[in-house]
Every structure is written in C-alpha cells, then in structure tokens.
Motif scaffolding. Structure first.
Motif, PDB file in Angstrom:
ATOM      1  N   LEU A   1      -1.460   4.347  -2.154  1.00  0.00           N
ATOM      2  CA  LEU A   1      -2.001   3.554  -3.262  1.00  0.00           C
ATOM      3  C   LEU A   1      -1.323   3.910  -4.581  1.00  0.00           C
ATOM      4  O   LEU A   1      -1.087   3.034  -5.427  1.00  0.00           O
TER       5      LEU A   1
ATOM      6  N   SER B   1       1.672   4.657  -4.998  1.00  0.00           N
ATOM      7  CA  SER B   1       2.978   3.990  -5.030  1.00  0.00           C
ATOM      8  C   SER B   1       2.835   2.489  -5.248  1.00  0.00           C
ATOM      9  O   SER B   1       3.814   1.816  -5.563  1.00  0.00           O
ATOM     10  N   CYS B   2       1.640   1.967  -5.068  1.00  0.00           N
ATOM     11  CA  CYS B   2       1.385   0.528  -5.233  1.00  0.00           C
ATOM     12  C   CYS B   2       0.781   0.178  -6.583  1.00  0.00           C
ATOM     13  O   CYS B   2       0.933  -0.957  -7.056  1.00  0.00           O
ATOM     14  N   PHE B   3       0.062   1.117  -7.185  1.00  0.00           N
ATOM     15  CA  PHE B   3      -0.683   0.845  -8.413  1.00  0.00           C
ATOM     16  C   PHE B   3      -0.429   1.926  -9.454  1.00  0.00           C
ATOM     17  O   PHE B   3      -0.253   3.096  -9.105  1.00  0.00           O
TER      18      PHE B   3
ATOM     19  N   SER C   1      -4.175   4.552  -9.296  1.00  0.00           N
ATOM     20  CA  SER C   1      -4.658   4.085  -7.999  1.00  0.00           C
ATOM     21  C   SER C   1      -6.176   4.173  -7.885  1.00  0.00           C
ATOM     22  O   SER C   1      -6.808   3.315  -7.249  1.00  0.00           O
TER      23      SER C   1
ATOM     24  N   ALA D   1      -7.630   1.150  -9.508  1.00  0.00           N
ATOM     25  CA  ALA D   1      -7.463  -0.011  -8.637  1.00  0.00           C
ATOM     26  C   ALA D   1      -8.507  -0.001  -7.525  1.00  0.00           C
ATOM     27  O   ALA D   1      -9.072  -1.049  -7.174  1.00  0.00           O
TER      28      ALA D   1
ATOM     29  N   LEU E   1      -7.932  -1.143   1.107  1.00  0.00           N
ATOM     30  CA  LEU E   1      -7.054  -1.567   0.010  1.00  0.00           C
ATOM     31  C   LEU E   1      -5.593  -1.297   0.365  1.00  0.00           C
ATOM     32  O   LEU E   1      -4.723  -2.137   0.105  1.00  0.00           O
ATOM     33  N   ALA E   2      -5.319  -0.152   0.968  1.00  0.00           N
ATOM     34  CA  ALA E   2      -3.946   0.145   1.394  1.00  0.00           C
ATOM     35  C   ALA E   2      -3.481  -0.867   2.428  1.00  0.00           C
ATOM     36  O   ALA E   2      -2.315  -1.304   2.422  1.00  0.00           O
ATOM     37  N   TYR E   3      -4.383  -1.264   3.311  1.00  0.00           N
ATOM     38  CA  TYR E   3      -4.045  -2.248   4.336  1.00  0.00           C
ATOM     39  C   TYR E   3      -3.653  -3.580   3.712  1.00  0.00           C
ATOM     40  O   TYR E   3      -2.759  -4.281   4.217  1.00  0.00           O
ATOM     41  N   THR E   4      -4.316  -3.949   2.610  1.00  0.00           N
ATOM     42  CA  THR E   4      -3.970  -5.217   1.966  1.00  0.00           C
ATOM     43  C   THR E   4      -2.573  -5.179   1.375  1.00  0.00           C
ATOM     44  O   THR E   4      -1.971  -6.236   1.136  1.00  0.00           O
ATOM     45  N   ARG E   5      -2.050  -3.988   1.142  1.00  0.00           N
ATOM     46  CA  ARG E   5      -0.737  -3.846   0.511  1.00  0.00           C
ATOM     47  C   ARG E   5       0.387  -3.589   1.505  1.00  0.00           C
ATOM     48  O   ARG E   5       1.471  -4.155   1.374  1.00  0.00           O
ATOM     49  N   VAL E   6       0.148  -2.743   2.484  1.00  0.00           N
ATOM     50  CA  VAL E   6       1.263  -2.342   3.367  1.00  0.00           C
ATOM     51  C   VAL E   6       0.994  -2.606   4.841  1.00  0.00           C
ATOM     52  O   VAL E   6       1.872  -2.404   5.684  1.00  0.00           O
TER      53      VAL E   6
END
Length: 314
Positions: free
Chosen positions: A130, A132-134, A137, A140, A79-84
């Motif tokens: 995560l 910081s993205c959601f 987290s 998510a 999931l982190a890879y899909t974001r950053v």
C-alpha cells in the motif's frame, strides 16, 4: 421440499445471546502488551448483524468504538487487492501459520515470505504494498474503511498508535528481517509507523459489520447502499474469505472454524468480524481475550449465532 425457509429473526437471536453473555461479562484478559489497550475496561460487549437488505440488528455496546487492531488487516488486504490483484501472492503465502502472530522463527526459515497476510509479518508486507501505491497508505486505508461503512466517524486513535509504536520492537525486528530478504520495498520505519497507525483505527460493531458487507455480497456493496459499487470481483472476494477462514483468527483458526463455521478476522482489541456469504456480515466486540488472543465472549457469541440460525458455511 418446496417453499422458502422463513427469515431469521436476528434481533430475537441477539437478545438471546445477550441473556447468555451478560452474566459472563469480564471474562478473558485485555491485551496488556500495548499499554493503552491495557486500560480498556474488560466488562464490555457489543454485537451487530448487518443484513444485505440493509437491516441492522444489534445488542449491547454495538455503537461503542474500539481499537480494531488486526481486524484492519482484512481491509488492508482488500485495498491491496484492488490495486495489485493476485500478484500479492508472489510476496506472501495463504497458509495457516501454526505459530504466534508475531513470530520471527517461521519467517527466517521461509526466507522472508510470510505465511499469510493476517500474521504481523504478512500485514507488514501488505502495508509495504500500500505504501508503494499511496502517499500516506494508512490514510488511504482509513478512507477505504469509511467508504465501506458509509461513515466518516472511524478515525485513528493517536494515543493507541503512539503506545503501539513505543512497544513495536518485535514488529521492527520482523520488518528488518523481511527487508533483509528483499521482500520490503519501502523503509522499515515508514512501514512500521504506518502499520501502527492502521491498527489504531477505531470502529463500532455496527460500522464494522457494514464495512465487511461487500465480502458477504461477493465483492459488491449491498444494493441497499446508495451508489453502491463493486469493490472486488466475486473470485477475489471468495479468495479473501477463504484466507479469513483458514488464517483469520491467529493460531486458533481450526478451533474457530470448528466452533463458529464462518470466515472471520479477529483483533487483540477484542473485535471480530465474520461473513455469512449471501446473507450478512456480523461484528462482535468484547475486550477480554482468550489464550489465542481472540475475544473470549466474542467467539462464544458467534458460535451461538451460527448454532441458533443454522447459518454457517458448513
């Protein structure tokens, strides 16, 4: 040689593995440092193989949900890879640790940069990314896992999460050390609480095998899944599988690769998920752990699977 190799009869092979495993039920010791996990009966075993054509094969308690624990680190990384993307590796490494999964010594020597995303220090950094993205987290991540396995049944086990948080002294220490080196951007409390809830997510072997199938399919959901989509590009999926192989089974990754020969991620709840590239995803669960905190019977069963099918990456 011409011709196509015959399809593997996975059910017959799983049935053979069950005959070998059944007399050994109860081997290993349940994780006792998390009080709620210490109550899990040890004499349980389930295994599932999910082929990319949509066929599911299973034995034993393959539909029983268990605490996924560190197996969730695999999906958190994805999931982190899909974001950053590859910027993840600016904050952690991709090398085997050679030390305990909850060690602080190596982390201090390497100035707050965890060796890999699958030890606790690395997983806390991924949780921080995560966070910081959601907003929420861990929620998510749960939604991501539900999407991957095509079911809303996986959920948090709040008793396990509470039990884990009450005994999370070392994880708090790890997070504070990372924070001191400037590699944790959110509050220690928020990151550790989210991480404990993440680890409490429950999955069955069948759900876990479905959830990991996108890695066996080079980053895309299997074509048999309605509305199947690309989760990661093939290169990113390859990289995650590589880190699974070298770092996914605690400090026994070399021994596991030697015996099993598949990229895998284990957890102290007794679950292991493995990937046969281009063919299938496999999940096994038995709560009795060996000295390296991997499922004793689960490791045996996966080794037998690759022996009997001749499907490993080697």
């Amino acid at each position: 040689m011409s011709g196509t190799a015959p399809a593997v009869d996975y059910q017959a092979i799983l049935d053979q593995i069950w005959l070998e495993v059944a007399p050994r039920l109860g081997e290993g010791k349940v994780a006792s440092y998390i009080p709620q996990l210490a109550t899990v009966p040890v004499a349980q075993f389930g295994m599932a193989v999910y082929r990319l054509d949509g066929q599911m094969f299973s034995i034993g308690a393959a539909q029983t949900r268990f605490s996924a624990q560190s197996v969730t680190k695999l999906f958190a990384l994805a999931l982190a890879y899909t974001r950053v993307g590859d910027s993840i590796w600016q904050r952690l490494g991709k090398e085997p640790s050679g030390t305990a999964f909850n060690s602080l010594v190596q982390l201090e020597l390497e100035r707050g940069i965890p060796r890999n995303p699958f030890i606790n220090a690395g997983a806390l950094v991924i949780t921080d990314i995560l966070a910081s993205c959601f907003v929420g987290s861990e929620i998510a991540l749960l939604q991501f896992i539900r999407q991957l396995c095509g079911s809303t049944a996986p959920d948090f086990d709040l008793k396990v999460a509470e039990s884990e948080l009450k005994t999370a002294h070392r994880n708090f220490a790890i997070a504070h050390l990372i924070k001191d080196f400037g590699n944790l951007h959110n509050t220690v409390s928020a990151v550790v609480r989210s991480y404990c809830r993440q680890c409490s997510i429950t999955l069955s072997c069948e759900e876990l095998a479905r959830a990991a199938a996108f890695l066996a399919n080079h980053g895309s959901m299997p074509a048999c899944v309605p509305g199947g989509t690309q989760i990661l590009d093939a290169s990113s999926a390859k990289r995650i599988s590589a880190v699974m192989l070298t770092c996914g089974t605690y400090d026994a990754a070399g021994e596991f690769a030697y015996r099993v020969g598949l990229p895998a991620k284990s957890g102290v709840g007794g679950g292991i998920v493995a990937v046969i590239p281009g063919e299938a995803a496999v999940a096994v669960w038995s709560p009795g752990l060996d000295a390296s905190h991997n499922s004793a019977l689960g490791t045996y069963a996966l080794a037998r699977l690759t022996d009997l099918t001749r499907h490993s990456i080697f």
